[in-house]
Design an enzyme around this catalytic site. Structure first.
Site, PDB file in Angstrom:
ATOM      1  N   SER A   1       0.788  -1.243   0.000  1.00  0.00           N
ATOM      2  CA  SER A   1       0.000   0.000   0.000  1.00  0.00           C
ATOM      3  C   SER A   1       0.815   1.286   0.000  1.00  0.00           C
ATOM      4  O   SER A   1       0.236   2.366  -0.101  1.00  0.00           O
ATOM      5  CB  SER A   1      -0.943   0.020   1.198  1.00  0.00           C
ATOM      6  OG  SER A   1      -1.988  -0.876   0.962  1.00  0.00           O
TER       7      SER A   1
ATOM      8  N   LYS B   1       0.101   3.497  -2.838  1.00  0.00           N
ATOM      9  CA  LYS B   1      -1.076   4.369  -2.884  1.00  0.00           C
ATOM     10  C   LYS B   1      -0.672   5.850  -2.877  1.00  0.00           C
ATOM     11  O   LYS B   1      -1.445   6.706  -3.304  1.00  0.00           O
ATOM     12  CB  LYS B   1      -2.028   4.038  -1.723  1.00  0.00           C
ATOM     13  CG  LYS B   1      -2.694   2.666  -1.921  1.00  0.00           C
ATOM     14  CD  LYS B   1      -3.519   2.192  -0.740  1.00  0.00           C
ATOM     15  CE  LYS B   1      -4.115   0.816  -1.052  1.00  0.00           C
ATOM     16  NZ  LYS B   1      -4.568   0.058   0.099  1.00  0.00           N
TER      17      LYS B   1
ATOM     18  N   TYR C   1      -4.739  -2.340  -9.699  1.00  0.00           N
ATOM     19  CA  TYR C   1      -4.516  -2.257  -8.250  1.00  0.00           C
ATOM     20  C   TYR C   1      -3.575  -3.373  -7.772  1.00  0.00           C
ATOM     21  O   TYR C   1      -2.675  -3.134  -6.962  1.00  0.00           O
ATOM     22  CB  TYR C   1      -5.867  -2.322  -7.521  1.00  0.00           C
ATOM     23  CG  TYR C   1      -5.716  -2.349  -6.021  1.00  0.00           C
ATOM     24  CD1 TYR C   1      -5.392  -1.197  -5.320  1.00  0.00           C
ATOM     25  CD2 TYR C   1      -5.856  -3.541  -5.312  1.00  0.00           C
ATOM     26  CE1 TYR C   1      -5.215  -1.227  -3.949  1.00  0.00           C
ATOM     27  CE2 TYR C   1      -5.686  -3.576  -3.937  1.00  0.00           C
ATOM     28  CZ  TYR C   1      -5.363  -2.417  -3.258  1.00  0.00           C
ATOM     29  OH  TYR C   1      -5.181  -2.447  -1.901  1.00  0.00           O
TER      30      TYR C   1
ATOM     31  N   TYR D   1      -3.982   4.019   8.427  1.00  0.00           N
ATOM     32  CA  TYR D   1      -5.323   3.467   8.650  1.00  0.00           C
ATOM     33  C   TYR D   1      -5.881   3.834  10.020  1.00  0.00           C
ATOM     34  O   TYR D   1      -5.747   4.969  10.463  1.00  0.00           O
ATOM     35  CB  TYR D   1      -5.312   1.937   8.449  1.00  0.00           C
ATOM     36  CG  TYR D   1      -4.558   1.527   7.234  1.00  0.00           C
ATOM     37  CD1 TYR D   1      -4.978   1.946   5.977  1.00  0.00           C
ATOM     38  CD2 TYR D   1      -3.409   0.763   7.315  1.00  0.00           C
ATOM     39  CE1 TYR D   1      -4.291   1.593   4.839  1.00  0.00           C
ATOM     40  CE2 TYR D   1      -2.709   0.389   6.180  1.00  0.00           C
ATOM     41  CZ  TYR D   1      -3.152   0.809   4.951  1.00  0.00           C
ATOM     42  OH  TYR D   1      -2.469   0.473   3.841  1.00  0.00           O
TER      43      TYR D   1
ATOM     44  N   VAL E   1       1.412  -3.666   3.827  1.00  0.00           N
ATOM     45  CA  VAL E   1       1.437  -4.921   4.585  1.00  0.00           C
ATOM     46  C   VAL E   1       2.670  -5.788   4.281  1.00  0.00           C
ATOM     47  O   VAL E   1       2.847  -6.835   4.893  1.00  0.00           O
ATOM     48  CB  VAL E   1       0.146  -5.771   4.411  1.00  0.00           C
ATOM     49  CG1 VAL E   1      -1.040  -5.114   5.085  1.00  0.00           C
ATOM     50  CG2 VAL E   1      -0.138  -6.074   2.946  1.00  0.00           C
TER      51      VAL E   1
HETATM   52  N1  GLN Z   1      -2.587  -6.036  -1.139  1.00  0.00           N
HETATM   53  C1  GLN Z   1      -3.175  -5.554   0.083  1.00  0.00           C
HETATM   54  C2  GLN Z   1      -4.665  -5.428  -0.078  1.00  0.00           C
HETATM   55  O1  GLN Z   1      -5.110  -5.027  -1.124  1.00  0.00           O
HETATM   56  C3  GLN Z   1      -2.569  -4.222   0.423  1.00  0.00           C
HETATM   57  C4  GLN Z   1      -3.021  -3.732   1.754  1.00  0.00           C
HETATM   58  C5  GLN Z   1      -1.971  -2.938   2.505  1.00  0.00           C
HETATM   59  O2  GLN Z   1      -0.776  -2.916   2.206  1.00  0.00           O
HETATM   60  N2  GLN Z   1      -2.416  -2.345   3.574  1.00  0.00           N
HETATM   61  O3  GLN Z   1      -5.426  -5.687   0.803  1.00  0.00           O
END
Ligand code: GLN
Length: 324
Positions: A80, A83, A208, A260, A278
Site C-alpha cells: 500500500s 497508494k 490495483y 489506517y 502490509v
Molecule cells: N494487497 C493488500 C490489499 O489489497 C494491500 C493492503 C496494505 O498494504 N495495507 O489488501
C-alpha cells in the site's frame, strides 16, 4: 531582559550524526527480534514466507545524501505504499476533481473495510484505504485510456522517482493477490454499483494488484517519495511532480490516514506524514528535510510494521524532527 538565543534551525539536519542515529536504531530493533516483532502478513503465501527478523532503514536528505542501515537494499513487496504514488498521479491527471470521488477523512476502520461505503454512497473516506485506492486506480485507467497504459505510466512514475529503472512487478505476488482478493473484488463491485467506478472492474483490479505487487528496497522507496519532502521536486529525475500546495495536501492525508485506523497513534508516537504497506514497509516524510523508508515484515494488529513504527518513533525522538 536576558536575550534569548535563537533556536536551532529545525531544518538543519546536518547537525545530527545520522550514521550514528541509524546505527543506534538498528541495534535497538535487532534487540527486539524474536520478542515483539509482530506477525508477517499471511493472506498470500509469498508474504507469509518472509522471515520476520529483518530490518532496513534509509534516509534521503534534500541535499541528496543517502544514509542506510541493515537490509536497506533488500527488495520487498511495497503493497500500500504505492497508494502515495497512484494518488499523486491521479491528482496530476484530474486535479482537485478527484476529491469529488474520494474523501480525505480518516476512516477509523481497517484498510480493507466495506462498512462505511453503503452509508456514504460509494465515496471512500480517503485514497489510502483499499476502497479509495480502487477509485484512484479507476481514475488512472480512464485517464490513460486502458489498464495497460495506466500500468505502464505507474511503472514509469515509480522508476523515475526511485531511480531504479528495473523496479517492477513480482508476478507471483500479483497472481496471489488476484486469487485471494475477495474483499477487493467485493469493494470494487460495490463502489461500481454507486457509479464511482467507471471502467471494467477486472481492469481496475488488475491495475490495483500490480501496484501492490511492486518490489523495491528502502533506499529506492525513500527516494520515490522525496518529492513530498521537497515541495514537489523530484531530485532523482529533476522533474516537478506536483505543486508545493498539492504536496502539502498529500502529506496532510498521509498524516491523518496513511496508517489506517492507527493514524492517531502514529501521529502521537511519530508525528510525520507516513504511509504503510502490509509488506512491512513504511515511507515517511520530514517536509523540507528528508524522506525515509523503514522495513520490518512483522505487522501489528492494524497491519502496520511493528518494528518499523518503533524505528520511526526513535528517529523523531533522537533527531527532534517531526511536524507536530
Ligand atoms: N494487497 C493488500 C490489499 O489489497 C494491500 C493492503 C496494505 O498494504 N495495507 O489488501
Amino acid at each position: 531582559m536576558p536575550i534569548r538565543t535563537p533556536p536551532h534551525n529545525p531544518h538543519d539536519i546536518s547537525r545530527h550524526d545520522l550514521p550514528d542515529i541509524l546505527g543506534t536504531i538498528d541495534s535497538e530493533v535487532r534487540g527486539m527480534f524474536g520478542s515483539d516483532m509482530g506477525k508477517v502478513a499471511d493472506y498470500i503465501p509469498s508474504l507469509a514466507s518472509v522471515p520476520p527478523d529483518q530490518f532496513g532503514m534509509a534516509v534521503v536528505t534534500l541535499d541528496g545524501q543517502v544514509h542506510a542501515v541493515g537490509s536497506a537494499r533488500q527488495p520487498f513487496s511495497i503493497q500500500s505504499m504505492s497508494k502515495v504514488h497512484s494518488l499523486t498521479m491521479a491528482l496530476g491527471a484530474i486535479g482537485d476533481d478527484l476529491w469529488k470521488r474520494v474523501g480525505r477523512e480518516p476512516s477509523g476502520d481497517p484498510f480493507n473495510s466495506l462498512v462505511q461505503l453503503e452509508h456514504e454512497n460509494g465515496i471512500p473516506r480517503n485514497p489510502f484505504i483499499n476502497a479509495g485506492a480502487l477509485v484512484v486506480a479507476d481514475v488512472l485507467v480512464s485517464h490513460f485510456g486502458s489498464r495497460e497504459a495506466a500500468e505502464n505510466a505507474l511503472l514509469a512514475f515509480v522508476r523515475a522517482r526511485s531511480g531504479n529503472s528495473d523496479a517492477g512487478r513480482d508476478e507471483e505476488v500479483a497472481a496471489s493477490e488476484r486469487e485471494s482478493g475477495y474483499r477487493n473484488v467485493a469493494l470494487v463491485n460495490f463502489i461500481r454499483s454507486f457509479d464511482n467506478i467507471r471502467n471494467d472492474v477486472d481492469d481496475v483490479l488488475d491495475f490495483y494488484f500490480l501496484q501492490c505487487a511492486l518490489r523495491m528496497d528502502c533506499v529506492e522507496l525513500a527516494r520515490s517519495v522525496q518529492y513530498l519532502a521537497d515541495g514537489g521536486h523530484c531530485a532523482t529525475s529533476g522533474e516537478t511532480v506536483a505543486s508545493p500546495e498539492r504536496v502539502r495536501r498529500i502529506n496532510a492525508v498521509m498524516m491523518t490516514c496513511g496508517t489506517y485506523d492507527a493514524a492517531g497513534e502514529f501521529a502521537f508516537h511519530v508525528g510525520l506524514p507516513a504511509k504503510s504497506g502490509v509488506g512491512g514497509g513504511i515511507v515517511a516524510v520530514v517536509p523540507k528535510v528528508a524522506s525515509l523508508c523503514v522495513w520490518a515484515p512483522g505487522l501489528d494488529e492494524k497491519g502496520n510494521s511493528r518494528l518499523g513504527g518503533y524505528a520511526l518513533h526513535r528517529f523523531t525522538r533522537l533527531t527532534g524532527l517531526s511536524v507536530v
